[in-house]
Design an enzyme around this catalytic site. Structure first.
Site, PDB file in Angstrom:
ATOM      1  N   ASP A  79     -50.555 -15.467  24.603  1.00 45.27           N
ATOM      2  CA  ASP A  79     -49.664 -16.633  24.456  1.00 45.27           C
ATOM      3  C   ASP A  79     -49.104 -16.831  25.789  1.00 45.27           C
ATOM      4  O   ASP A  79     -48.795 -16.324  26.712  1.00 45.27           O
ATOM      5  CB  ASP A  79     -48.426 -16.017  23.662  1.00 45.27           C
ATOM      6  CG  ASP A  79     -47.382 -17.118  23.706  1.00 45.27           C
ATOM      7  OD1 ASP A  79     -47.396 -18.219  24.163  1.00 45.27           O
ATOM      8  OD2 ASP A  79     -46.129 -16.899  22.956  1.00 45.27           O
TER       9      ASP A  79
ATOM     10  N   LYS B 257     -43.715  -6.655  20.256  1.00 46.92           N
ATOM     11  CA  LYS B 257     -44.828  -7.128  19.219  1.00 46.92           C
ATOM     12  C   LYS B 257     -45.780  -7.750  20.264  1.00 46.92           C
ATOM     13  O   LYS B 257     -45.738  -8.366  20.972  1.00 46.92           O
ATOM     14  CB  LYS B 257     -44.242  -7.973  18.392  1.00 46.92           C
ATOM     15  CG  LYS B 257     -43.044  -7.570  17.412  1.00 46.92           C
ATOM     16  CD  LYS B 257     -43.165  -6.465  16.730  1.00 46.92           C
ATOM     17  CE  LYS B 257     -41.997  -5.834  16.259  1.00 46.92           C
ATOM     18  NZ  LYS B 257     -41.224  -5.024  17.167  1.00 46.92           N
TER      19      LYS B 257
ATOM     20  N   TYR C  71     -41.325   1.494  24.052  1.00 43.37           N
ATOM     21  CA  TYR C  71     -41.417   0.336  23.187  1.00 43.37           C
ATOM     22  C   TYR C  71     -41.423  -0.901  23.854  1.00 43.37           C
ATOM     23  O   TYR C  71     -40.697  -1.448  24.650  1.00 43.37           O
ATOM     24  CB  TYR C  71     -40.223   0.200  22.182  1.00 43.37           C
ATOM     25  CG  TYR C  71     -40.257  -0.772  21.285  1.00 43.37           C
ATOM     26  CD1 TYR C  71     -41.078  -0.201  20.175  1.00 43.37           C
ATOM     27  CD2 TYR C  71     -39.954  -2.104  21.167  1.00 43.37           C
ATOM     28  CE1 TYR C  71     -41.575  -1.324  18.940  1.00 43.37           C
ATOM     29  CE2 TYR C  71     -39.998  -2.750  19.966  1.00 43.37           C
ATOM     30  CZ  TYR C  71     -40.988  -2.363  19.193  1.00 43.37           C
ATOM     31  OH  TYR C  71     -41.252  -3.182  18.252  1.00 43.37           O
TER      32      TYR C  71
HETATM   33 MG    MG Z   1     -44.389 -17.591  22.365  1.00 45.09          MG
HETATM   34 MG    MG Z   2     -47.251 -15.492  19.300  1.00 45.57          MG
END
Ligand code: MG
Ligand code: MG
Ligand code: F6R
Length: 364
Positions: A11, A231, A228
């Site tokens: 991203d 995501k 952690y």
């Molecule tokens: Mg993003």
């Molecule tokens: Mg994404």
């Protein structure tokens, strides 16, 4: 002919917010990959996207973990980031966690799924790409594809598959791997992989000949195990047919929009909605999580495709069900299990709130 298929994603800026991808970033990636193809670095390529994640699909003969291929992807993500900054896209360069590339892209932010194999006389491949979720999202479909005879008829009636599959499972917190031979280890494996943010299926092999069947993008998690790290919108490569599950057996689990982690602020549970490429724009409450499936035939390393495999009315009911589940879950607002439990949330105000309240708690 030995071929390596590499899918490297990042991203590097969203349009608008975290919901989608600006076409200019895909153009830049295509221009750069075309140059690499003309220079003979890669055999072929295809640029895809799901939500705000740019996906570089490449074939080459340099094996997995190639410094040259990872470096190429890194440079492309940097070029796209420059473009994203010009357009002031949202979160430009967000997955380029380090300033410089140092040999291997793993652990730097982008996700990687790669496999090397001898190309068969016909080599059908499905690449799944998801947004607003994490690699554990593949556990349920991978188990069903390679381990569940109620999903995959071939496990029962195809002599080439009857010997079962071997699963390699990553313990994200302890940074260790464990292998399971199915069917006999089914129950032991399910104890672990049901905890899909802790144990993640990394690879699947056919047992009778050891051929790689599937690989998921768990690298970043393994690099940063013990902490952690949030995501990591995941990728999954699956080989199909002739001793592997049929294309339809591979797609079948996605007719059930199972619950996954990663919706809104990486802190909510939602249904995984299978969509056509053009519908991979998670907008409602930044979701619900989306998955696309790109089908290719390989021909001497050339990527023939993609076919947009979820662009099919037989997945309409799954999409509808995902919407019904979304309505139901959203009504829970900030309550679990829609909101993830405290340890798994990517965003939290808990430390500040506890600090503020510390004198208001009374010992009992
Ligand atoms: Mg993003
Ligand atoms: Mg994404
Ligand atoms: C989920 C996701 C989004 C963002 C949310 C807040 O993975 O990417 O739901 O977490 O839009 O984003 P910021 O904090 O960037 O405003």
């Amino acid at each position: 002919m030995k071929v390596t298929l590499s899918v490297i994603k990042a991203d590097i800026g969203g349009y608008v917010g975290h919901s989608g991808m600006h076409p200019r970033l895909m153009e830049v990636a295509e221009e750069e990959l075309k140059k690499a193809q003309d220079n003979g670095k890669i055999i072929d390529f295809h640029v895809l996207r799901v939500g705000d994640d740019l996906q570089l699909v490449m074939t080459h003969q340099k094996g997995v973990d190639s410094e040259e291929i990872h470096g190429l992807a890194w440079n492309i993500f940097e070029k796209c980031t420059e473009e994203a900054k010009k357009l002031k896209l949202y979160g430009a360069g967000q997955d380029l966690l380090q300033d410089a590339f140092s040999g291997n892209i793993k652990g730097l932010g982008p996700g990687v799924a790669e496999m090397e194999f001898e190309e068969r006389p016909s080599e059908p491949i499905i690449i799944f790409m998801a947004d607003k979720t994490s690699p554990g999202a593949w556990n349920l479909p991978l188990y069903r594809i390679f381990g569940d005879p109620f999903n995959t008829a071939g496990l029962v009636i195809d002599p080439k598959m009857h010997g079962g599959f071997k699963f390699s499972v990553l313990d994200v917190y302890e940074n260790r791997l464990v292998e399971f031979n199915l069917p006999e280890d089914t129950y032991d494996m399910l104890v672990l992989i049901g905890a899909m943010e802790h144990y993640i299926i990394k690879e699947v092999y056919r047992r009778d000949n050891g051929e790689i069947a599937a690989v998921s993008s768990t690298q970043k998690l393994s690099m940063m195990a013990g902490r952690y790290i949030g995501k990591d919108d995941p990728v999954l490569i699956v080989r199909a047919q002739s001793g592997f599950p049929a294309v339809g057996e591979i797609l079948e689990p996605f007719a059930f929009p199972h619950l996954v982690s990663g919706w809104m602020r990486g802190s909510h549970t939602g249904p995984m909605m299978p969509v056509a490429f053009h519908e991979a724009n998670p907008a409602r409450f930044d979701g619900p999580p989306r998955v696309i499936a790109a089908g290719f035939q390989l021909a001497e390393g050339k990527l023939i495709g993609p076919r947009d495999m979820f662009d099919d009315p037989s997945f309409d009911e799954a999409r509808k069900t995902a919407n019904v589940i979304s309505d139901y879950l959203r009504r829970h607002g900030p309550f679990e299990p829609h909101r993830l439990h405290l340890k798994e949330m990517e965003y939290t105000t808990l430390p500040e709130v506890l600090e503020k309240l510390k004198n208001r708690f009374k010992e009992l």
